[in-house]
Design an enzyme around this catalytic site. Structure first.
Site, PDB file in Angstrom:
ATOM      1  N   PRO A   1       7.091  11.825  -0.054  1.00 15.13           N
ATOM      2  CA  PRO A   1       8.305  12.746   0.275  1.00 15.13           C
ATOM      3  C   PRO A   1       8.791  13.996   1.085  1.00 15.13           C
ATOM      4  CG  PRO A   1       8.908  11.924  -2.835  1.00 15.13           C
ATOM      5  CD  PRO A   1       7.032  11.795  -1.812  1.00 15.13           C
TER       6      PRO A   1
ATOM      7  N   GLN B   1      22.454  -2.869  26.958  1.00 11.25           N
ATOM      8  CA  GLN B   1      23.251  -2.054  27.883  1.00 11.25           C
ATOM      9  C   GLN B   1      23.972  -3.454  29.074  1.00 11.25           C
ATOM     10  OE1 GLN B   1      24.876   0.968  28.077  1.00 11.25           O
ATOM     11  NE2 GLN B   1      25.954   0.791  29.948  1.00 11.25           N
TER      12      GLN B   1
ATOM     13  N   HIS C   1      24.326  -6.300  28.391  1.00 10.08           N
ATOM     14  CA  HIS C   1      25.037  -7.331  27.097  1.00 10.08           C
ATOM     15  C   HIS C   1      26.503  -6.610  27.130  1.00 10.08           C
ATOM     16  CE1 HIS C   1      20.803  -9.460  25.477  1.00 10.08           C
ATOM     17  NE2 HIS C   1      22.100  -9.987  25.093  1.00 10.08           N
TER      18      HIS C   1
ATOM     19  N   MET D   1       1.248   4.884   0.927  1.00 11.09           N
ATOM     20  CA  MET D   1       0.788   5.752   1.369  1.00 11.09           C
ATOM     21  C   MET D   1       1.993   7.006   1.362  1.00 11.09           C
ATOM     22  SD  MET D   1      -1.450   4.394   4.902  1.00 11.09           S
ATOM     23  CE  MET D   1      -2.505   2.887   4.346  1.00 11.09           C
TER      24      MET D   1
ATOM     25  N   ILE E   1       0.845  -1.208   0.002  1.00  9.39           N
ATOM     26  CA  ILE E   1      -0.017  -0.077   0.287  1.00  9.39           C
ATOM     27  C   ILE E   1       1.245   1.342  -0.104  1.00  9.39           C
ATOM     28  CG2 ILE E   1       0.004   0.169   2.740  1.00  9.39           C
ATOM     29  CD1 ILE E   1      -3.335   1.039   2.075  1.00  9.39           C
TER      30      ILE E   1
ATOM     31  N   GLN F   1      22.272  -6.566  41.817  1.00  8.40           N
ATOM     32  CA  GLN F   1      21.105  -6.190  42.548  1.00  8.40           C
ATOM     33  C   GLN F   1      20.325  -4.920  41.196  1.00  8.40           C
ATOM     34  OE1 GLN F   1      20.303  -2.857  45.166  1.00  8.40           O
ATOM     35  NE2 GLN F   1      19.576  -4.688  46.051  1.00  8.40           N
TER      36      GLN F   1
ATOM     37  N   GLU G   1      -4.623  -1.507  12.253  1.00 10.33           N
ATOM     38  CA  GLU G   1      -3.194  -1.216  11.729  1.00 10.33           C
ATOM     39  C   GLU G   1      -1.757  -0.904  12.978  1.00 10.33           C
ATOM     40  OE1 GLU G   1      -3.402   1.026   8.393  1.00 10.33           O
ATOM     41  OE2 GLU G   1      -4.504   0.613   7.040  1.00 10.33           O
ATOM     42  N   ARG G   2      -2.735  -0.213  13.921  1.00  8.77           N
ATOM     43  CA  ARG G   2      -2.301   0.310  14.676  1.00  8.77           C
ATOM     44  C   ARG G   2      -1.856  -0.552  16.012  1.00  8.77           C
ATOM     45  NH1 ARG G   2      -3.731   6.560  14.593  1.00  8.77           N
ATOM     46  NH2 ARG G   2      -2.706   7.554  12.641  1.00  8.77           N
TER      47      ARG G   2
END
Length: 387
Positions: free
Chosen positions: A129, A341, A343, A126, A124, A284, A247-248
């Site tokens: 630019p 972070q 990792h 939509m 689609i 912790q 869609e949202r």
């Protein structure tokens, strides 16, 4: 964890079947697809053969007449595994429903069975630019000629499935002076003279998902290319607004699934990774950070599941769906950042799934309407004055 009550035993069996499909048809190839910038068309036909496309369509059009929970499962599983190059969702849950809901019988018969088998891939168009979240700003025009045909001109960008697409629903102004009320939707097939596809766009994330520019120069379309026929002329914006809640919500569903997967992979990582002789997960700060993230994702899951229940009852409104989209995608980016972070340096290495999940997450706050636009939608329902 709160037990989810949305799904039946049949849904669970479908989830298992789709996981097996992913293991066989997607997992071995997705890294290659990320490198080449698009998935192979074969995965579309395989999905069609297995009944994984357009599942909600009536059987008369090649679907299974399935409820939307099967589609929810697909979104969850693909995003949980990081298989974000697969454009099934847009094809099955945006393009096909537009045709089913608004198309003429001839249009349904011509396109829906081919979309269901994967013979045709749908997109689609939509965004332009200079018109993204603000669809009222679309500049593409499709002006009716004396013989009843339409002359389509304009360009589109950021089009998912655009490079592969055999059928594109194009948003264009049929009455430019009428603004949003002069918008219509057109069905444009691959190979139509004047319709050209631009380069595949290179993105921060979603690297295996083909995303491209589309160009329309004096594309002459027959009158029956107008989605829904003459009765739907200048009613395209209404159609777009009616489909926005689902869609949202699709984006929100994906966001929660990806967030939970990120937490799960991070928990596994910090159990094994040692710093100063101790597992990272024993500190912790690590434990509390993950506890906080898990709590927020659980809250998001409950809200999204409630929105899904409302959708199934045809009661999900645009503002509530906008809340879900903005909240969960903001949370997704927060979760990804925290998990990267934890990792450490490995979280910056592309070979690690968390790194790719981090990159994939960022666009979720942009497409489907930016999160800033979501807040505008919410405030309007609240009755707050705006510009």
């Amino acid at each position: 964890m709160i037990e989810r009550t949305l799904f039946s035993a049949d849904h669970a069996a479908f989830r298992d079947a789709f996981r097996r499909f992913m293991d066989k048809e997607i997992a071995p190839f997705h890294e290659t697809w990320e490198e080449q910038g698009y998935v192979d068309r074969a995965v579309w036909t395989r999905a069609g053969e297995n009944g994984f496309l357009c599942m909600a369509l009536p059987e008369a059009y090649g679907g299974a007449g399935a409820d939307l929970l099967y589609s929810v499962i697909q979104f969850e599983e693909l995003w949980a595994r990081g298989f974000t190059g697969i454009g099934f969702g847009l094809h099955s849950e945006i393009v096909a429903p537009y045709i089913e809901r608004y198309g003429t019988e001839a249009q349904k018969a011509r396109y829906l069975p081919k979309l269901a088998t994967g013979e045709m891939i749908g997109a689609i168009a939509m965004s332009e630019p200079a018109a993204g979240s603000d669809l009222q700003g679309v500049k593409s025009t499709a002006l009716q000629q004396a013989d009843g045909s339409y002359l389509l001109n304009g360009s589109k960008t950021f089009i998912t499935n655009g490079w592969h697409a055999d059928l594109v629903i194009v948003v264009a102004k049929t009455d430019p002076a009428a603004g949003a009320k002069g918008t219509s939707l057109f069905l444009v097939e691959r190979g139509t003279p004047g319709f050209e596809k631009g380069k595949r766009l290179k993105k921060l994330g979603l690297k295996a998902q083909d995303t491209s520019e589309l160009f329309f120069h004096d594309v002459r379309l027959p009158a029956d290319a107008l989605l829904g026929g003459a009765a739907m002329k200048n009613r395209g914006f209404v159609c777009l607004m009616e489909q926005l809640p689902w869609e949202r919500l699709q984006i929100a569903i994906s966001a929660v699934a990806a967030s939970q997967a990120a937490i799960d992979m991070t928990v596994a990582y910090v159990k094994d990774r040692k710093v100063f002789g101790q597992p990272v997960g024993s500190y912790q700060h690590t434990r509390y950070a993950l506890a906080e993230l898990q709590t927020e994702v659980q809250v998001a899951q409950v809200f999204v599941d409630k929105c899904t229940e409302l959708l199934m009852a045809d009661k999900l409104d645009t503002a509530t769906a906008s809340m879900a989209k903005y909240w969960t995608t903001d949370l997704q980016c927060k979760v990804m950042d925290a998990c990267v972070q934890l990792h450490g340096g490995y979280g910056f290495m592309w070979e690690y799934p968390i790194t790719r999940a981090y990159a994939d997450a960022r666009v979720q706050r942009i497409y489907g309407g930016t999160n800033e636009i979501m807040k505008e939608v919410i405030t309007r329902q609240m009755g707050l004055p705006g510009r």
